[in-house]
Design a protein around this motif. Structure first.
Motif, short mmCIF file in Angstrom:
data_model
loop_
_atom_site.label_atom_id
_atom_site.label_comp_id
_atom_site.label_asym_id
_atom_site.label_seq_id
_atom_site.Cartn_x
_atom_site.Cartn_y
_atom_site.Cartn_z
N VAL A 24 0.85 -1.21 0.00
CA VAL A 24 0.00 0.00 0.00
C VAL A 24 0.88 1.25 0.00
N THR A 25 0.53 2.23 -0.83
CA THR A 25 1.26 3.50 -0.88
C THR A 25 0.29 4.66 -0.68
N LEU A 26 0.72 5.60 0.16
CA LEU A 26 -0.05 6.83 0.38
C LEU A 26 0.44 7.85 -0.65
N ILE A 27 -0.47 8.38 -1.46
CA ILE A 27 -0.07 9.28 -2.55
C ILE A 27 -0.85 10.60 -2.43
N SER A 28 -0.10 11.72 -2.46
CA SER A 28 -0.75 13.05 -2.35
C SER A 28 -0.75 13.71 -3.73
N PHE A 29 -1.89 14.27 -4.10
CA PHE A 29 -2.03 14.94 -5.39
C PHE A 29 -2.43 16.40 -5.16
N PRO A 54 -2.87 1.13 -18.71
CA PRO A 54 -4.25 0.67 -18.79
C PRO A 54 -5.14 1.73 -19.45
N LEU A 55 -6.11 1.25 -20.21
CA LEU A 55 -6.97 2.15 -20.98
C LEU A 55 -7.91 2.95 -20.08
N LEU A 56 -8.52 2.25 -19.13
CA LEU A 56 -9.57 2.88 -18.32
C LEU A 56 -9.00 3.52 -17.06
N ARG A 57 -9.70 4.55 -16.60
CA ARG A 57 -9.35 5.15 -15.29
C ARG A 57 -9.65 4.15 -14.19
N ARG A 58 -9.08 4.38 -13.01
CA ARG A 58 -9.31 3.52 -11.85
C ARG A 58 -9.82 4.35 -10.67
N PRO A 59 -10.82 3.80 -9.93
CA PRO A 59 -11.38 4.54 -8.79
C PRO A 59 -10.61 4.34 -7.48
N MET A 73 -4.92 6.17 -0.68
CA MET A 73 -4.12 5.01 -0.27
C MET A 73 -4.35 3.95 -1.33
N ALA A 74 -3.30 3.61 -2.09
CA ALA A 74 -3.48 2.66 -3.19
C ALA A 74 -2.79 1.35 -2.88
N LYS A 75 -3.51 0.23 -3.10
CA LYS A 75 -2.92 -1.10 -2.88
C LYS A 75 -2.58 -1.70 -4.24
N ASN A 76 -1.35 -2.14 -4.36
CA ASN A 76 -0.85 -2.72 -5.62
C ASN A 76 -1.42 -4.13 -5.80
N ILE A 77 -2.43 -4.23 -6.72
CA ILE A 77 -3.00 -5.57 -6.97
C ILE A 77 -2.97 -5.94 -8.45
N CYS A 79 -2.24 -4.23 -12.85
CA CYS A 79 -1.53 -3.37 -13.81
C CYS A 79 -1.54 -1.89 -13.40
N ALA A 80 -2.73 -1.32 -13.20
CA ALA A 80 -2.81 0.13 -12.96
C ALA A 80 -2.26 0.49 -11.58
N THR A 81 -2.61 -0.30 -10.57
CA THR A 81 -2.15 0.05 -9.22
C THR A 81 -0.64 -0.15 -9.08
N SER A 82 -0.07 -1.10 -9.83
CA SER A 82 1.39 -1.26 -9.79
C SER A 82 2.07 -0.03 -10.38
N MET A 83 1.52 0.48 -11.51
CA MET A 83 2.10 1.70 -12.10
C MET A 83 1.93 2.89 -11.16
N LEU A 84 0.74 3.00 -10.59
CA LEU A 84 0.46 4.15 -9.71
C LEU A 84 1.39 4.14 -8.49
N CYS A 85 1.51 2.98 -7.85
CA CYS A 85 2.33 2.90 -6.63
C CYS A 85 3.81 3.12 -6.95
#
Ligand SMILES: Cc1cc2nc3c(=O)[nH]c(=O)nc-3n(C[C@H](O)[C@H](O)[C@H](O)COP(=O)(O)OP(=O)(O)OC[C@H]3O[C@@H](n4cnc5c(N)ncnc54)[C@H](O)[C@@H]3O)c2cc1C
Ligand code: FES
Length: 265
Positions: A24-29, A54-59, A73-77, A79-85
């Motif tokens: 899990v990563t805490l990310i500030s935008f 990934p083509l689609l947005r993620r919630p 707080m994003a959990k890497n599970i 394709c998209a969450t791995s890139m985000l984290c």
């Protein structure tokens, strides 16, 4: 439940990232327009990459708001969450929000709020706790996970933990923890339950709330395509607001928060 606020589509820049363990990563935008309107339970839909993968947005639930900054707080599970984290500070992403409805905190009928969460379902609980404290409610968190590594408590206070393997707190599910504590908690005054987590946890909690006649709102998750009511990818079957007939709702618009009495157990 409060209804969907006005939404913004913006370019949000990552200002900080912090690994919390357990993937899990805490990310500030930095996204002032979304930060200004975010309510507890709202989520944002993020286009992680400018490419088609990934083509689609993620919630992601809004975890916290600090000034012009929204934290998730994003959990890497996958394709998209791995890139985000794995994305560094300074990168920008397209973000739509705040989306969805929010938890109802303003009803006068309770003095103690019990915030029940499982795994990454703890994400919306920080903003919810802050709102409840502003309203002078007593807040108790009950957080469950398979092991201690699944439990994230960043920014939360007054926490009781439950783990399947007993590596932190009570050994058992978070709903069993609540059952074991409910008489003490009820003695402190009227209660309301707020929850977010995996479906089996939400259903067990909804069953318990019905047995004890406790008010309870749950934030549900499903796979979402657009987040704004266009793709119909997030249809879920629930009970009508009164009676036992069932109906389908779009979770991105009529949720993610619903009254637990509407869950089909
Ligand atoms: C309203 C809402 C709020 C959310 N808030 C958060 C949050 O705060 N933090 C967070 O980390 N995640 C949150 N999620 C879940 C997050 O959106 C998904 O984890 C993410 O979309 C997965 O993308 P991916 O490409 O990494 O994984 P994928 O490759 O798309 O999926 C990997 C695996 O996980 C499964 N999966 C994907 N999405 C979900 C889901 N929603 N529920 C259960 N299984 C799923 C897939 O079926 C697949 O087996 C939220 C979802 C919703 C609907
Ligand atoms: S996610 Fe597209 S309609 Fe809800």
């Amino acid at each position: 439940m409060n209804h969907q606020p006005e939404i913004t589509d913006c370019t949000a820049t990552i200002t900080a990232t912090r690994p919390l363990g357990g993937g899990v990563t805490l990310i500030s935008f930095h996204c002032p327009d979304i930060a200004a309107r975010a309510l507890p339970g709202n989520f944002v839909n993020i286009k992680i990459s400018t490419s088609s993968q990934p083509l689609l947005r993620r919630p992601f639930s809004i975890h916290n708001v600090e000034g012009e900054t929204v934290e998730i707080m994003a959990k890497n599970i996958g394709c998209a969450t791995s890139m985000l984290c794995g994305t560094d500070e300074g990168a920008s992403m397209q973000m739509i929000g705040p989306l969805g409805n929010s938890f109802t905190t303003s009803t006068p009928s309770f003095s103690t709020a019990i915030l029940v969460s499982g795994g990454i379902g703890t994400a919306p609980m920080r903003l919810l706790e802050r709102q409840l404290r502003k309203e002078s409610r007593h807040v108790v968190h009950m957080i469950g996970g398979r092991t201690a590594e699944d439990i994230h408590t960043t920014g939360l206070t007054n926490i009781e933990q439950a783990t399947d393997d007993g590596s932190a707190g009570f050994r058992g599910t978070v709903v069993e923890l609540l059952e074991s504590r409910i008489e003490d908690l009820e003695a402190q005054g009227p209660l309301k339950l707020f929850a977010c987590g995996p479906d089996p946890m939400l259903k067990a909690l909804a069953g318990f709330a019905r047995q004890r006649d406790l008010p309870c709102e749950v934030s549900m998750e499903t796979v979402m395509g657009c987040g704004i009511g266009i793709c119909y990818g997030c249809l879920v079957e629930v009970k009508e607001e009164s009676g036992n007939a069932t109906t389908s709702i779009l979770l991105c618009q009529d949720g993610p928060v619903i009254d637990a009495s509407r869950l089909i157990l």
